[in-house]
Design an enzyme around this catalytic site. Structure first.
Site, mmCIF file in Angstrom:
data_model
loop_
_atom_site.group_PDB
_atom_site.id
_atom_site.type_symbol
_atom_site.label_atom_id
_atom_site.label_comp_id
_atom_site.label_asym_id
_atom_site.label_seq_id
_atom_site.Cartn_x
_atom_site.Cartn_y
_atom_site.Cartn_z
ATOM 1 N N ALA A 121 -17.384 -18.085 -9.714
ATOM 2 C CA ALA A 121 -17.144 -19.181 -8.812
ATOM 3 C C ALA A 121 -15.729 -19.746 -8.896
ATOM 4 O O ALA A 121 -15.121 -19.712 -9.886
ATOM 5 C CB ALA A 121 -18.275 -20.312 -9.115
ATOM 6 N N GLY A 155 -8.639 -15.565 -1.395
ATOM 7 C CA GLY A 155 -7.528 -15.418 -0.596
ATOM 8 C C GLY A 155 -6.948 -14.121 -0.547
ATOM 9 O O GLY A 155 -7.678 -13.286 -0.484
ATOM 10 N N CYS A 207 -6.081 -9.508 2.037
ATOM 11 C CA CYS A 207 -7.371 -8.512 2.815
ATOM 12 C C CYS A 207 -8.484 -9.217 3.029
ATOM 13 O O CYS A 207 -9.061 -9.234 4.206
ATOM 14 C CB CYS A 207 -7.392 -7.605 1.663
ATOM 15 S SG CYS A 207 -6.034 -6.825 1.242
ATOM 16 N N ARG A 237 -0.093 -15.075 0.324
ATOM 17 C CA ARG A 237 -0.980 -15.128 1.909
ATOM 18 C C ARG A 237 -2.199 -15.543 1.576
ATOM 19 O O ARG A 237 -2.850 -15.163 0.698
ATOM 20 C CB ARG A 237 -0.707 -13.578 2.266
ATOM 21 C CG ARG A 237 0.725 -13.204 2.764
ATOM 22 C CD ARG A 237 0.448 -11.818 3.265
ATOM 23 N NE ARG A 237 0.547 -10.936 2.234
ATOM 24 C CZ ARG A 237 0.552 -9.688 2.333
ATOM 25 N NH1 ARG A 237 0.652 -9.060 3.576
ATOM 26 N NH2 ARG A 237 0.847 -8.777 1.187
ATOM 27 N N VAL A 284 0.942 -1.282 0.037
ATOM 28 C CA VAL A 284 -0.064 0.038 -0.046
ATOM 29 C C VAL A 284 0.925 1.334 -0.077
ATOM 30 O O VAL A 284 0.824 2.148 -0.692
ATOM 31 C CB VAL A 284 -0.963 -0.016 1.275
ATOM 32 C CG1 VAL A 284 -1.674 1.526 1.315
ATOM 33 C CG2 VAL A 284 -1.870 -1.054 1.204
HETATM 34 C C1 UGA Z 1 -9.148 -6.473 -2.240
HETATM 35 C C2 UGA Z 1 -10.215 -5.511 -2.822
HETATM 36 O O1 UGA Z 1 -10.536 -6.076 -4.132
HETATM 37 C C3 UGA Z 1 -9.449 -4.177 -3.119
HETATM 38 O O2 UGA Z 1 -10.552 -2.939 -3.149
HETATM 39 C C4 UGA Z 1 -8.856 -3.883 -1.532
HETATM 40 O O3 UGA Z 1 -8.211 -2.517 -1.539
HETATM 41 C C5 UGA Z 1 -7.982 -4.629 -1.062
HETATM 42 O O4 UGA Z 1 -8.615 -6.022 -0.979
HETATM 43 C C6 UGA Z 1 -7.248 -4.221 0.466
HETATM 44 O O5 UGA Z 1 -8.108 -4.326 1.179
HETATM 45 O O6 UGA Z 1 -6.367 -3.893 0.541
HETATM 46 P P1 UGA Z 1 -7.220 -7.967 -3.420
HETATM 47 O O7 UGA Z 1 -6.966 -8.713 -2.070
HETATM 48 O O8 UGA Z 1 -5.949 -7.532 -3.745
HETATM 49 O O9 UGA Z 1 -8.011 -6.562 -3.427
HETATM 50 O O10 UGA Z 1 -7.685 -9.004 -4.455
HETATM 51 P P2 UGA Z 1 -8.910 -9.066 -5.120
HETATM 52 O O11 UGA Z 1 -8.874 -8.791 -6.629
HETATM 53 O O12 UGA Z 1 -10.038 -8.222 -4.453
HETATM 54 O O13 UGA Z 1 -9.064 -10.699 -5.087
HETATM 55 C C7 UGA Z 1 -9.275 -11.219 -3.930
HETATM 56 C C8 UGA Z 1 -9.836 -12.575 -3.943
HETATM 57 O O14 UGA Z 1 -11.158 -13.161 -4.338
HETATM 58 C C9 UGA Z 1 -8.759 -13.722 -4.837
HETATM 59 O O15 UGA Z 1 -8.358 -14.693 -4.280
HETATM 60 C C10 UGA Z 1 -9.565 -13.585 -6.109
HETATM 61 O O16 UGA Z 1 -8.978 -14.912 -6.625
HETATM 62 C C11 UGA Z 1 -10.910 -13.984 -5.379
HETATM 63 N N1 UGA Z 1 -11.877 -13.872 -6.355
HETATM 64 C C12 UGA Z 1 -12.109 -12.638 -6.716
HETATM 65 C C13 UGA Z 1 -12.994 -14.667 -6.426
HETATM 66 O O17 UGA Z 1 -12.715 -16.085 -6.303
HETATM 67 N N2 UGA Z 1 -13.833 -14.584 -7.475
HETATM 68 C C14 UGA Z 1 -14.080 -13.344 -7.979
HETATM 69 O O18 UGA Z 1 -15.059 -13.070 -8.800
HETATM 70 C C15 UGA Z 1 -13.049 -12.193 -7.728
#
Ligand code: UGA
Length: 429
Positions: free
Chosen positions: A252, A257, A260, A327, A11
């Site tokens: 799905a 993971g 966050c 993580r 960040v």
């Molecule tokens: C997330 C949020 O999207 C950000 O807006 C936020 O700023 C960030 O956390 C944080 O709190 O710092 P991030 O953890 O980088 O971002 O990843 P994401 O893109 O949100 O994905 C999170 C998880 O959800 C991944 O494991 C991804 O594979 C999974 N996911 C995402 C799914 O299983 N299905 C989806 O349709 C979308």
């Protein structure tokens, strides 16, 4: 504007480099001397597309500096962003020791007005606590404000997200803080949500919980799809086409993971419990996420039979594509369980192998996807990296001992896989 960034992790570095790129003077501070030495040589400690280039450019133009001295950062910046980690404690609450410690150090070094801004994800009311820590630690009477300005950056897309936000949330309790932050964000076109500190802090936890809920919702639908022979990707398309619902975060798979969602959901659940509010809804989101991983392991068992003596190829290890972050990656739980039942694992990831080696022991790492598929009884898709969508399927088929592909991210078309002669299984289809 002059900005001090405390904590040069994901960040902090993205925030610092991007604000510098907008013409601000930025100093990024971290207590980790090795990290700062590496950054001074232009080496970013993790993979984030576009970030290295941005850091090099802004360092060369002298708008971005690095230091290990909190005093220097506090004296330099009018606005001080707190970007240190708030990892989960054993009991699920966020560990605020790092943010509290840097706040104490800031207080000890305050000479003139400073606006101290929470960027890290923190429990509601942390801002109030930080303000009280500063008041106690001040040497003399120095004016200051504490504000909240959460980040909504996604790893792997953080630079792009920074410059194209959906909204900017500013939680302030003084006109001075408001003016400074509104001026800082003046180059952005996004709407500003101006509010009090507590509401701003809640917006971050509520946003992450809602997104996690969307994923768990569609994962729950994948379970019923499998029972009745429906296709979850079509269900998501049909439901998501309603603009009130939306298509994003509706894929799905084997669950979410990262650093966050899992930790923020747990911390938010604990806050509800502490306030004697119902927390079961939030708990269920996490529970469904665990079930997706168990169901996937079960599927591997059913398709392969006894795992002892079997070799499994795993494609993708990071918690999502375009990052090397391991993580809370679903791959860790899944592969450890398969390994515990006697399977031999060959794994490949385009970026995360060196991080994966720290958390996955007793696994063979391959130099590319084809190598991971050679002679295995089944291939698992655990992260949807683009290169896996473009693999030479004919070549893969020849390499496999048995043509079994179990796709945890639904990246292939079942019809195409069938035509290639694979026994193809995905999630909710
Ligand atoms: C997330 C949020 O999207 C950000 O807006 C936020 O700023 C960030 O956390 C944080 O709190 O710092 P991030 O953890 O980088 O971002 O990843 P994401 O893109 O949100 O994905 C999170 C998880 O959800 C991944 O494991 C991804 O594979 C999974 N996911 C995402 C799914 O299983 N299905 C989806 O349709 C979308």
């Amino acid at each position: 504007m002059k900005i001090g960034i405390i904590g040069s992790g994901h960040v902090g570095l993205v925030t610092g480099a991007c604000f510098a790129d907008l013409g601000n003077d930025v100093i990024c501070m971290d207590h980790d001397k090795r990290k700062i030495r590496a950054l001074l040589r232009g080496k970013v400690p993790f993979y984030e597309p576009g970030l290295t280039e941005l850091i090099l450019k802004n360092c060369a133009q002298k708008r971005l500096q690095f230091t290990t001295s909190i005093k220097e950062a506090v004296h330099f910046g009018t606005i001080i962003f707190l970007c240190v980690g708030t990892p989960p404690r054993q009991d699920g609450h966020a560990d605020l020791s790092a943010i509290e410690n840097v706040t104490k150090a800031i207080a000890a070094n305050l000479k003139d007005y400073r606006l101290i801004v929470e960027k890290s994800t923190v429990p509601v009311k942390t801002g109030k606590q930080l303000a009280s820590i500063i008041r106690q630690g001040l040497r003399g009477k120095v004016p200051f404000d504490v504000a909240s300005n959460s980040e909504f950056l996604r790893e792997g897309q953080a630079v792009q997200d920074f410059f194209n936000p959906d909204r900017i949330v500013l939680g302030v309790n003084s006109k001075r803080a408001e003016q400074l932050l509104v001026e800082l964000y003046q180059p952005f076109k996004a709407p500003i949500v101006l509010t009090d500190l507590e509401s701003a802090e809640l917006i971050k936890h509520a946003s992450n919980s809602f997104l996690a809920m969307k994923i768990s919702f569609i994962n729950l639908m994948s379970q019923i799809c499998e029972k009745v022979g429906a296709d979850v990707t079509k269900v998501a398309e049909g439901v998501g086409a309603d603009r009130r619902i939306g298509k994003a975060f509706f894929n799905a798979g084997i669950g979410f993971g990262g650093s966050c969602f899992p930790k923020d959901l747990l911390a938010f659940t604990r806050i509800f419990e502490k306030l004697s509010l119902p927390s079961r809804f939030l708990e269920e989101i996490s529970r469904i996420n665990e079930v997706q991983k168990s169901n996937f392991v079960e599927r591997v068992r059913t398709k392969l039979g006894k795992l002892k003596g079997k070799t499994i190829g795993a494609l993708g290890l990071s918690f999502k594509p375009d990052t090397n972050d391991m993580r809370f990656a679903p791959s860790v739980d899944i592969l450890n369980r398969l390994k515990a039942e006697g399977a031999k694992i060959k794994a490949y990831d385009p970026r995360a192998i060196s991080e994966a080696k720290k958390v996955l022991k007793g696994i063979q790492f391959s130099k590319d996807a084809y190598e991971a598929c050679r002679g295995v009884d089944a291939v698992l898709i655990l992260t949807e990296w683009r290169e896996f969508r473009e693999l030479d399927l004919k070549r893969i088929k020849k390499l496999l001992k048995r043509p079994v592909v179990i796709d945890g991210r639904n990246i292939y078309d079942p019809e195409v896989m069938k035509k290639h002669g694979f026994h193809y299984y995905s999630v909710g289809r």
